[in-house]
Design an enzyme around this catalytic site. Structure first.
Site, mmCIF file in Angstrom:
data_model
loop_
_atom_site.group_PDB
_atom_site.id
_atom_site.type_symbol
_atom_site.label_atom_id
_atom_site.label_comp_id
_atom_site.label_asym_id
_atom_site.label_seq_id
_atom_site.Cartn_x
_atom_site.Cartn_y
_atom_site.Cartn_z
ATOM 1 N N CYS A 87 0.811 -1.224 0.000
ATOM 2 C CA CYS A 87 0.000 0.000 0.000
ATOM 3 C C CYS A 87 0.839 1.266 0.000
ATOM 4 C CB CYS A 87 -0.943 -0.003 1.197
ATOM 5 S SG CYS A 87 -1.977 -1.474 1.279
ATOM 6 N N HIS A 376 -9.430 2.757 -1.433
ATOM 7 C CA HIS A 376 -8.019 2.385 -1.296
ATOM 8 C C HIS A 376 -7.579 1.448 -2.420
ATOM 9 C CE1 HIS A 376 -4.228 1.126 0.164
ATOM 10 N NE2 HIS A 376 -4.630 0.094 0.887
ATOM 11 N N CYS A 407 0.411 2.763 6.145
ATOM 12 C CA CYS A 407 0.762 1.421 6.588
ATOM 13 C C CYS A 407 0.737 0.497 5.381
ATOM 14 C CB CYS A 407 -0.210 0.919 7.648
ATOM 15 S SG CYS A 407 -1.913 0.765 7.056
#
Length: 421
Positions: A87, A376, A407
């Protein structure tokens, strides 16, 4: 202390609207979704480098950065390559590009794209070896072997986007971490509601208008819900721990499956002069990448190690940071990481930083919403966070500081310190 040998800046870029999984953008792949973003960015300025990433792999390409750049019909003499860190992919792409600028290279275009609607299906190693060998020796028999494949021969996305080593999803891990840190369902739902309300308000007042390029299929983010409420969030079923009755994570307080692409600029002072007048930018003063043992500290808790290390290098307390742009993989992830930052002794004993950081300013976090509401798409999130933070910071006085935190799977956390020039 400055991370780079010369001042390096992040300038706000463009992104697609973020679409719901299985929705308006599901017919794309990570290349076709990125092409219009690359074209729109290159129409503003010709970069000296193009760095791009995607997290969900495909056998159709090995260097997605180059594939996007050439498919976009852009100058083939621009070096274009790929970066990946779950990510944090487009965030580390920016870090990498910043370290490569200098000499005859002053401007980099970086970003990431993800079509989570279409995870690939692959062959397990033994099946792959068997069929590849047959194609070399007996193509007809190889075709018959393909037709005879069973689910046991395939790598299927049955568990969604699970960690390879543990076989558990991000939500499985976060559910465990939420329970360890005592993050309640009510606190998660409350944070999720704020995220949606802020994202919707941002759209309504035009904050996103110059950050998002409309596509034929979709003109604005599909995930933010103007009609959500605490009551609606509280009514949702548990997503990751429905059996024990101890679970707290739901579809409402977790970031949704999302398709999208996002980009930003990385520039020297000379590179900034090549961007259109009025482009928001901020100095990338420093950055930190932390990694933890997820079996001990939790899969998504590395930001609580990276943030204090970054701030302590500059003698900064939490209250010195006017803007916090924190990626919301889950509402619980934001709450747990900040709970760690606030816990007496945590930064000294676990992050090994002996410094008084003071109280955390919750009212300065994600003023235009975060990933729980906006969505996301793994590789796009870092660039989306950077552009959003830079534009927010641009409206503040010179010298104002911001922290951007992401994160990432594998026990990683990437954090950047930005300063309004």
């Amino acid at each position: 202390m400055h991370r780079f040998a010369q001042p390096i800046f992040i300038a706000a870029g463009l992104r697609t609207p973020f679409g719901r999984g299985g929705g308006a953008l599901a017919d794309h792949d990570a290349i076709t979704l990125a092409v219009p973003v690359a074209q729109a960015m290159a129409a503003k300025a010709r970069p000296d480098l193009f760095v791009w990433g995607t997290v969900i792999p495909s056998l159709g390409w090995s260097n997605i950065g180059r594939e996007i750049w050439l498919d976009a019909g852009l100058d083939p003499t621009v070096p274009s390559f790929s970066a990946v860190l779950a990510c944090s992919t487009s965030m580390v792409a920016a870090f990498a590009a910043g370290g490569m600028l200098g000499g005859d290279k002053d401007l980099a275009l970086v970003g990431g794209s993800e079509v989570m609607s279409n995870p690939p299906i692959g062959l397990k190693l033994e099946a792959s070896k068997r069929i590849v060998k047959l194609f070399r020796t007996n193509p007809a028999e190889a075709l018959s072997a393909l037709q005879a494949l069973t689910p046991n021969d395939l790598v299927l996305p049955i568990k969604g986007f699970a960690n390879r080593i543990t076989g558990r999803t991000m939500g499985d891990h976060m559910e465990e971490t939420a329970q360890i840190w005592g993050i309640s369902r009510e606190a998660q739902d409350d944070w999720s509601l704020k995220s949606h309300q802020r994202a919707v308000a941002g759209w309504e007042r035009g904050f996103f208008d110059d950050l998002v390029i409309p596509l034929p299929e979709i003109q604005r983010d599909a995930n933010p819900r103007a009609d959500t409420s605490i009551e609606k969030l509280a009514s949702l079923k548990l997503a990751f721990d429905p059996e024990s009755g101890k679970g707290t994570l739901t579809a409402g307080n977790s970031s949704p499956i999302t398709d999208g692409a996002a980009a930003c600029w990385v520039a020297t002072e000379a590179g900034l002069k090549r961007l259109p007048e009025g482009t928001p930018y901020a100095e990338l003063v420093d950055h930190e990448i932390a990694a933890v043992d997820h079996a001990e500290d939790g899969l998504l808790m590395a930001p609580s190690f990276a943030i204090p290390r970054l701030l302590a290098r500059h003698g900064l307390r939490y209250g010195d940071i006017a803007l916090w742009e924190i990626h919301e993989a889950f509402a619980a992830q934001v709450l747990a990481n900040v709970a760690a930052l606030e816990k007496p002794g945590w930064t000294r004993e676990r992050a090994r930083v002996d410094f008084d950081f003071g109280e955390f300013p919750w009212d300065r976090v994600n003023p235009n919403g975060g990933s729980v509401a906006i969505g996301h798409p793994f590789a796009a999130t870092g660039a989306r966070d950077f552009s959003q933070a830079v534009k927010e910071l641009w409206a503040m006085p010179s010298g104002t500081l911001a922290v951007v935190s992401v994160c990432a799977d594998g026990g990683h956390g990437t954090v950047a310190l930005l300063r309004r020039p």
